[in-house]
Design an enzyme around this catalytic site. Structure first.
Site, PDB file in Angstrom:
ATOM      1  N   ASP A   9       0.862  -1.189   0.000  1.00  0.00           N
ATOM      2  CA  ASP A   9       0.000   0.000   0.000  1.00  0.00           C
ATOM      3  C   ASP A   9       0.898   1.240   0.000  1.00  0.00           C
ATOM      4  O   ASP A   9       1.823   1.351   0.806  1.00  0.00           O
ATOM      5  CB  ASP A   9      -0.898  -0.008   1.244  1.00  0.00           C
ATOM      6  CG  ASP A   9      -1.949   1.098   1.213  1.00  0.00           C
ATOM      7  OD1 ASP A   9      -3.146   0.778   1.304  1.00  0.00           O
ATOM      8  OD2 ASP A   9      -1.575   2.287   1.110  1.00  0.00           O
ATOM      9  N   ASP A 104      -4.024   2.351  -5.031  1.00  0.00           N
ATOM     10  CA  ASP A 104      -2.690   2.380  -4.417  1.00  0.00           C
ATOM     11  C   ASP A 104      -2.387   1.161  -3.551  1.00  0.00           C
ATOM     12  O   ASP A 104      -1.482   1.199  -2.748  1.00  0.00           O
ATOM     13  CB  ASP A 104      -2.495   3.671  -3.619  1.00  0.00           C
ATOM     14  CG  ASP A 104      -3.046   3.573  -2.199  1.00  0.00           C
ATOM     15  OD1 ASP A 104      -4.075   2.891  -2.007  1.00  0.00           O
ATOM     16  OD2 ASP A 104      -2.437   4.165  -1.301  1.00  0.00           O
ATOM     17  N   GLU A 105      -3.194   0.115  -3.700  1.00  0.00           N
ATOM     18  CA  GLU A 105      -2.853  -1.089  -2.945  1.00  0.00           C
ATOM     19  C   GLU A 105      -3.099  -2.343  -3.772  1.00  0.00           C
ATOM     20  O   GLU A 105      -3.907  -2.340  -4.702  1.00  0.00           O
ATOM     21  CB  GLU A 105      -3.610  -1.151  -1.613  1.00  0.00           C
ATOM     22  CG  GLU A 105      -5.103  -1.140  -1.739  1.00  0.00           C
ATOM     23  CD  GLU A 105      -5.796  -1.288  -0.383  1.00  0.00           C
ATOM     24  OE1 GLU A 105      -5.574  -2.301   0.307  1.00  0.00           O
ATOM     25  OE2 GLU A 105      -6.577  -0.396  -0.026  1.00  0.00           O
TER      26      GLU A 105
HETATM   27  P1  TTP Z   1      -5.361   5.152   1.444  1.00  0.00           P
HETATM   28  O1  TTP Z   1      -4.334   4.135   1.079  1.00  0.00           O
HETATM   29  O2  TTP Z   1      -6.429   4.755   2.398  1.00  0.00           O
HETATM   30  O3  TTP Z   1      -4.658   6.435   2.077  1.00  0.00           O
HETATM   31  P2  TTP Z   1      -3.269   7.118   1.740  1.00  0.00           P
HETATM   32  O4  TTP Z   1      -2.523   6.385   0.695  1.00  0.00           O
HETATM   33  O5  TTP Z   1      -3.504   8.580   1.480  1.00  0.00           O
HETATM   34  O6  TTP Z   1      -2.502   7.026   3.126  1.00  0.00           O
HETATM   35  P3  TTP Z   1      -1.869   5.713   3.831  1.00  0.00           P
HETATM   36  O7  TTP Z   1      -2.113   4.550   2.946  1.00  0.00           O
HETATM   37  O8  TTP Z   1      -0.414   6.031   3.979  1.00  0.00           O
HETATM   38  O9  TTP Z   1      -2.571   5.610   5.141  1.00  0.00           O
HETATM   39  O10 TTP Z   1      -6.061   5.683   0.146  1.00  0.00           O
HETATM   40  C1  TTP Z   1      -5.352   5.845  -1.073  1.00  0.00           C
HETATM   41  C2  TTP Z   1      -5.820   7.097  -1.789  1.00  0.00           C
HETATM   42  O11 TTP Z   1      -7.216   7.034  -2.027  1.00  0.00           O
HETATM   43  C3  TTP Z   1      -5.590   8.366  -0.987  1.00  0.00           C
HETATM   44  O12 TTP Z   1      -4.298   8.929  -1.182  1.00  0.00           O
HETATM   45  C4  TTP Z   1      -6.674   9.262  -1.490  1.00  0.00           C
HETATM   46  C5  TTP Z   1      -7.783   8.327  -1.917  1.00  0.00           C
HETATM   47  N1  TTP Z   1      -8.836   8.360  -0.892  1.00  0.00           N
HETATM   48  C6  TTP Z   1      -9.921   9.209  -1.083  1.00  0.00           C
HETATM   49  O13 TTP Z   1     -10.014   9.884  -2.113  1.00  0.00           O
HETATM   50  N2  TTP Z   1     -10.868   9.278  -0.098  1.00  0.00           N
HETATM   51  C7  TTP Z   1     -10.791   8.577   1.057  1.00  0.00           C
HETATM   52  O14 TTP Z   1     -11.677   8.679   1.924  1.00  0.00           O
HETATM   53  C8  TTP Z   1      -9.676   7.694   1.237  1.00  0.00           C
HETATM   54  C9  TTP Z   1      -9.547   6.879   2.496  1.00  0.00           C
HETATM   55  C10 TTP Z   1      -8.733   7.629   0.242  1.00  0.00           C
HETATM   56 MG    MG Z   2      -2.240   4.268   0.811  1.00  0.00          MG
END
Ligand code: TTP
Ligand code: MG
Length: 406
Positions: A9, A104-105
């Site tokens: 991720d 992103d995962e």
């Molecule tokens: P995440 O992987 O949940 O968050 P992140 O990558 O920003 O942070 P981390 O993994 O380090 O905790 O989500 C990936 C992307 O998806 C995030 O950058 C933005 C988008 N996203 C939204 O648009 N709305 C949301 O509510 C969430 C959780 C994520």
């Molecule tokens: Mg992320």
């Protein structure tokens, strides 16, 4: 051999992409989601911003009050989609068993593939290094015998983390964690469990299955298994898309038929190009129109013979548009075109006439030029009038598409 699953991720994904494009933002509190004090919520917050209590889903006004010095960015999806595609293709170099989850995962089944890299640990380090080197992004990696524990491990290791849970150690790894860390437990589930005196995953694991089923129905079974670190779900490659579509929302509502048709032509070329890239043909073309009041209609037409040329898609879409406009002349705020019922290409003998063959050859040439010089290197007569809608179409070369005599 026990199964080894990796969960990868990206850290603060949207924000990190912005930081690679503007290095001045690195190491600072940054928020993607909207300009300061606008309505809306935080989509992604940098870890520096999280230190002030900011997190995804928080209203922007609250974020702004807690951390006024943060940089607030509206964000733009194409940049993130591009980074996501490059991220996934790096992962695909390490194992063919890849299951992307969102942008992103992803899960990667690595059983057996680690020997190329020396060890699983070294393989994870190599993946992280390639992502950092090629995309400038940090990834966190969790490794375990199943998906759920791998995901929890990646989450726990953030940011820039790497955490492997040895086979057999899954229950003891999960036990001390709060139940909110277990994927699938929403805030509602958390409240119910807290009400039962359950706060940690270990307590959840010890709860009799029958009791869990009483409160959660069929999902009680999964909660029980996951809390005990048992998860034999397979890695599922993304299903091949069954349809392809493109749509555009106009800045202002459009009544002018020529402009609607020009946009339709552009979108048809986009759809056609992807269709041919996938080596498919279509049997069904669908037009989508959304009016100013948000009512949306779709109209479909089944082709007598499958095809994949821009002209076939556009001609069919234009007929559907003509019919729709004759029934309803309200201005449109969105137009879209899609193809479905995708088939493998037929043999050359299926080509009914010389003009169809000529079209296929023309599309091949166009695709080759576009692959080399970009999509807008070639403009058809109609899309040239779209400069104001698609600024990227400026400077293209005009190409007259032959009209099909039918
Ligand atoms: P995440 O992987 O949940 O968050 P992140 O990558 O920003 O942070 P981390 O993994 O380090 O905790 O989500 C990936 C992307 O998806 C995030 O950058 C933005 C988008 N996203 C939204 O648009 N709305 C949301 O509510 C969430 C959780 C994520
Ligand atoms: Mg992320």
């Amino acid at each position: 051999m026990t199964r080894r699953i990796m969960h990868i991720d990206l850290d603060a994904f949207f924000v990190s992409v912005e930081q690679t494009l503007n290095p001045e933002l690195q190491g600072k509190p940054v928020v993607v989601g909207g300009k300061r004090d606008r309505r809306g919520v935080v989509a992604s917050a940098s870890y520096e911003a999280r230190a002030f209590g900011l997190h995804a889903g928080m209203p922007l006004v609250t974020a702004c009050r807690l951390c006024p010095q943060a940089t607030f960015i509206e964000g733009s999806f194409p940049k993130y989609r591009d980074a996501s595609q490059r991220f996934m293709s790096i992962l695909a170099d390490f194992s063919p068993y890849l299951e992307p989850v969102g942008l992103d995962e992803a899960y990667l089944e690595i059983t057996g593939f680690e020997s190329i890299h020396g060890s699983i640990h070294q393989m994870a380090v190599a993946i992280k290094q390639r992502i950092k080197g090629e995309l400038g992004l940090c990834a966190s990696v969790g490794i375990a015998s199943g998906k759920v524990v791998a995901k929890v491990a990646a989450e726990l290791s953030k940011p820039d983390g790497l955490l492997e849970v040895a086979t057999g150690k899954e229950p003891s790894f999960l036990a001390p964690l709060p139940i909110s860390k277990l994927p699938g437990i929403g805030s509602k589930g958390e409240r119910i469990l807290n009400g039962l005196g359950i706060n940690t995953i270990g307590q959840l694991a010890a709860l009799p299955l029958a009791k869990l089923k009483r409160h959660f129905g069929a999902s009680g079974e999964f909660l029980h298994r996951y809390a005990n670190g048992i998860d034999d779900r397979k890695i599922e490659p993304p299903a091949a898309a069954k349809s392809i579509s493109r749509e555009t929302t106009f800045g202002d509502d459009i009544k002018d038929r020529a402009r609607l048709e020009a946009t339709l032509r552009y979108l048809s070329e986009r759809v056609g190009s992807e269709l041919r890239q996938r080596g498919k043909q279509t049997r069904c073309v669908t037009l989508k129109l959304r009016y100013a009041d948000f009512t949306t209609i779709t109209r479909s037409h089944t082709l007598r013979q499958s095809g994949n040329s821009d002209q076939t898609i556009f001609d069919t879409g234009r007929q559907l548009l003509k019919r729709a406009l004759s029934q309803d002349r309200r201005p449109a705020r969105l137009i879209g075109i899609g193809v479905s019922n995708l088939t493998e290409p037929g043999r050359q003998l299926d080509m009914l006439d010389a003009s169809a063959l000529r079209l296929e050859q023309l599309n091949k040439v166009i695709d080759r030029i576009r692959q080399k010089y970009g999509f807008t290197a070639i403009q058809t007569g109609r899309t040239l009038q779209l400069k104001d809608i698609f600024p990227e179409t400026k400077g293209g070369y005009k190409l007259n598409t032959p009209s099909l005599s039918r």
